[in-house]
Write an enzyme that holds these catalytic residues in place. Structure first.
Site, short mmCIF file in Angstrom:
data_model
loop_
_atom_site.label_atom_id
_atom_site.label_comp_id
_atom_site.label_asym_id
_atom_site.label_seq_id
_atom_site.Cartn_x
_atom_site.Cartn_y
_atom_site.Cartn_z
N HIS A 86 -27.30 49.58 46.93
CA HIS A 86 -27.47 49.69 48.38
C HIS A 86 -27.17 48.35 49.04
O HIS A 86 -28.05 47.48 49.09
CB HIS A 86 -28.90 50.11 48.70
N CYS A 103 -24.45 54.92 46.84
CA CYS A 103 -25.40 55.61 45.96
C CYS A 103 -25.05 57.10 45.84
O CYS A 103 -23.96 57.43 45.37
CB CYS A 103 -26.83 55.37 46.47
N GLU A 126 -27.04 47.65 52.07
CA GLU A 126 -27.91 47.46 53.24
C GLU A 126 -29.29 46.93 52.85
O GLU A 126 -30.04 46.49 53.72
CB GLU A 126 -28.02 48.78 54.02
#
Lengths: 203, 250
Positions: free
Chosen positions: A183, A82, A185
């Site tokens: 993202h 990001c 994660e």
């Protein structure tokens, strides 16, 4: 064992990234300033939430910029997530600047409704990189951003995403720099797999 | 792709869900529920927890950390936030975003302070509103106290302060399972250029379909799921059959 360093440039909002690395059995070292660094991390993850604004200045005063640039000079891999990826480039909108490791700018998205928040698909242009191989066609990942990258070199773009009719690069590969606009994660099983593949490739 | 977001209302470490903000009923362990919802394809989790004591606050932080370790999707935590220190604690225990409601109505600056420190994307402003004659009025403290804010006015103020997203609950519909308050949501969208999560009133998969077909991009679900009327997986397969493109977890 692979040594992974995660750069913390002041937001301190790294919980989900550290949890994701934990699920991969990676014990990451969080660097908030250059003196935290153990010599020679194998890979650096440059996360990102928040605004471009004062990040570069913070990276300089904390010594982290010089540390990461030494890592780059040794051709060791960096994954920008990001804002972390956006910082690879030169000029941001509204006068903010990036780190200038890659040529290109960081304009705002055109959509009326920002940030672009939610799951969106990636059209994979280069299917044989650590950030795309073994990932199904048009995978969906979680995005949250108001700015996008506009790289000068189109050949580094490995994936494209579209928001409200505007296509933008969502995966770039230019070793040792790797970047994703989304993202991993926060992107479920696919995000987990992407991180695992990247760590495997750069091992 | 529209987001399907289960909401966990947590009290004393258990998930509860009120009907019209009253009659609380126990429906489960929040960590287990959050993880099950994620496995079934939830796109995010919203976790609202108002802790009255220090012990309760510590219990909820521990539960949030346990949920974070399991969840590979975004987690928004809210409930009773009154300070940056509280936000910092929630983020340190693994929240990705915080949802702020009552305190912001009397202290709008806290939105700007959170946005400055952690970015706008970190601040979800939750709003409870209901129709009054010719307009929508904002309420606080779980809908118990009427405020002076008209909905559009508060939305614009919160956006100017740096709200990254809104979670808008219709008090007229919440817990009724009579469908989302589309008129109120459309009214809200005219006032702000931020994503709005629709909340209150989902009683069936058809209600969710109707909201998404009407242009909503994110919907919150509570009793529909907690009471076992449907599952995220069943809901998503229904939506896909009906031609709505939602994320299928792979």
């Amino acid at each position: 064992m692979l040594e992974v360093a995660v750069i913390d440039y002041g937001n301190g909002n790294l919980g989900s990234l550290l949890a994701a690395l934990g699920r991969l059995d990676v014990k990451a070292q969080v660097l908030t300033r250059a003196s935290d660094a153990a010599p020679g991390a194998d890979a650096v993850i440059f996360p990102g939430v928040g605004a471009l604004g004062t990040v570069v200045q913070h990276l300089e005063t904390s010594g982290l910029r010089a540390l990461i640039e030494r890592h780059l000079e040794r051709q060791r891999p960096i994954l920008g997530i990001c804002l972390g990826m956006q910082l690879f480039f030169e000029e941001g909108a509204e006068g903010g600047s990036g780190l200038g490791w890659l040529k290109g700018s960081i304009p705002e998205l055109n959509s009326q409704v920002l940030p672009h928040i939610g799951w969106n698909t990636v059209q994979q242009l280069a299917p044989h990189t650590a950030l795309t191989v073994n990932i199904p066609q048009d995978p969906a990942y979680y995005f949250v951003h108001s700015y996008r990258i506009l790289p000068a070199n189109p050949h580094i773009v490995a994936g494209i995403t579209e928001y409200e009719g505007e296509p933008f690069p969502s995966v770039i590969v230019d070793p040792p720099l790797y970047g994703v606009q989304f993202h991993p994660e926060l992107s479920g099983h696919l995000g987990h797999r992407l991180l695992a593949q990247w760590l495997e490739e750069v091992r | 792709m529209p987001r399907i977001i289960p909401c966990l209302d947590v009290r004393h470490g258990r998930v509860v869900k009120g009907v019209r903000f009253e009659e609380l009923a126990d429906s489960g362990d929040p960590v287990i529920l959050a993880s099950q919802y994620a496995d079934q394809g939830a796109d995010e989790i919203v976790w609202l927890d108002i802790a009255a004591t220090i012990e309760e606050a510590q219990l909820s932080l521990n539960l949030i950390a346990q949920a974070r370790a399991l969840l590979a999707i975004p987690l928004t935590v809210g409930g009773g936030i009154r300070s940056l220190a509280h936000v910092e604690q929630l983020l340190a225990h693994g929240a990705d975003k915080v949802s702020i409601n009552s305190f912001a109505l009397s202290h709008p600056d806290i939105i700007a302070e959170i946005a400055y420190r952690w970015g706008s994307q970190c601040v979800v402003v939750a709003i409870d509103a209901r129709r009054e004659a010719d307009h929508y009025q904002v309420y606080k403290n779980g809908g118990r106290l009427r405020t002076d804010w008209e909905l559009g006015e508060w939305l614009r103020t919160a956006q100017d302060q740096g709200a990254g997203e809104f979670l808008l609950t219709s008090m007229d519909r919440d817990g009724t399972q009579a469908g989302y308050d589309l008129a109120m949501l459309q009214y809200a969208q005219k006032h702000v250029a931020r994503p709005i999560i629709a909340s209150g009133g989902a009683g069936s998969a058809a209600d969710v379909l109707q909201a998404l077909k009407a242009g909503q991009h994110a919907v919150l679900l509570a009793s529909l799921l907690h009471q076992g009327k449907t599952t995220i997986a069943a809901l998503k397969s229904y939506l896909i059959q009906e031609g709505v493109s939602v994320r299928w977890p792979v």
